[in-house]
Scaffold this active site. Structure first.
Site, PDB file in Angstrom:
ATOM      1  NE  ARG A  23     -36.413-105.866 -58.157  1.00 27.10           N
ATOM      2  CZ  ARG A  23     -36.068-105.749 -56.950  1.00 27.10           C
ATOM      3  NH1 ARG A  23     -37.544-106.151 -56.251  1.00 27.10           N
ATOM      4  NH2 ARG A  23     -34.722-106.497 -55.849  1.00 27.10           N
ATOM      5  CG  HIS A  62     -23.633 -72.472 -40.781  1.00 23.65           C
ATOM      6  ND1 HIS A  62     -24.818 -73.606 -42.058  1.00 23.65           N
ATOM      7  CD2 HIS A  62     -23.576 -71.622 -41.183  1.00 23.65           C
ATOM      8  CE1 HIS A  62     -24.957 -72.627 -42.131  1.00 23.65           C
ATOM      9  NE2 HIS A  62     -24.264 -71.332 -41.815  1.00 23.65           N
ATOM     10  CE  LYS A  72     -24.704 -79.799 -38.419  1.00 25.39           C
ATOM     11  NZ  LYS A  72     -24.615 -78.281 -39.184  1.00 25.39           N
ATOM     12  CE1 TYR A 132     -28.055 -80.191 -40.719  1.00 25.19           C
ATOM     13  CE2 TYR A 132     -28.570 -79.926 -43.204  1.00 25.19           C
ATOM     14  CZ  TYR A 132     -28.662 -79.286 -42.345  1.00 25.19           C
ATOM     15  OH  TYR A 132     -29.553 -78.229 -42.208  1.00 25.19           O
ATOM     16  CE  LYS A 169     -26.968 -67.575 -40.538  1.00 18.65           C
ATOM     17  NZ  LYS A 169     -28.412 -69.012 -39.610  1.00 18.65           N
ATOM     18  CG  ASP A 170     -23.116 -68.908 -44.543  1.00 23.00           C
ATOM     19  OD1 ASP A 170     -24.119 -68.319 -43.250  1.00 23.00           O
ATOM     20  OD2 ASP A 170     -23.791 -69.805 -44.984  1.00 23.00           O
TER      21      ASP A 170
END
Length: 187
Positions: A23, A62, A72, A132, A169-170
């Site tokens: 399955r 980050h 996380k 996450y 931003k990064d």
């Protein structure tokens, strides 16, 4: 589920037991009891996040500053990513070092990243869906980052950095050498 400690204290690779049959497959992707038991302390996740990205997208590195630090539990549910956690705890013997793990829909692995780490990933498949859990809510005023392209970190991102796709931003996050870390081993 197998929880494997990495070379950096606190970061763990999680390999679930996958049951395959005609399955498809089944596995337990998260067990609070097992994770807390293996870590030796309790983690209470309060927020789940998901992103979808294309090949070459790099997100990170980050973090959330104290008092809004986030642990996380990350995994890739479609495609393949190289996931990285960088130790930002100034009192840590592994400050500035990183752990990298290949997370994919095929291996079903997850990575637990405690407080005091910067986190990021690069997409190595045509697309990837990344999920996450966080143990604190996102606070815009506490967000921060270090450059995902900082060569002094020694991260092999497995792609040509000229092909990387980053947010504006990064692109403007500081290098580790220019970063004044707010984290200690107690965060």
């Amino acid at each position: 589920m197998e929880i494997i400690k990495t070379e950096i204290e606190g970061v763990c690779l999680i390999k679930p037991r996958v049951f395959n049959d005609s399955r498809g497959y089944f596995f337990e992707s998260y067990s609070k009891r097992e994770l807390d038991e293996k870590l030796g302390y309790e983690v209470n996740f309060v927020q789940d996040n998901e992103s979808k990205s294309t090949f070459g997208v790099m997100r990170g590195l980050h973090f959330q500053r104290p008092p809004f630090c986030q642990a996380k539990l990350v995994r890739c549910t479609r495609g393949k990513v190289l996931d990285v956690a960088v130790d930002l705890r100034v009192s840590s013997p592994t400050y500035g070092k990183h752990v990298a793990a290949l997370l994919s829909e095929d291996n079903h692995h997850a990575l637990f990243i405690p407080h005091g780490f910067a986190h990021g990933f690069v997409v190595l498949s045509p697309t990837a869906v990344f999920q996450y859990k966080c143990d604190d809510y996102y606070h815009r005023e506490a967000e921060g980052g270090i450059s995902i392209l900082d060569e002094t970190l020694g991260i092999d991102w497995q792609i040509d950095s000229s092909k990387a796709i980053l947010s504006d931003k990064d692109l403007h996050n500081p290098l580790l050498k220019d970063f004044d870390s707010p984290f200690t081993m107690q965060d």
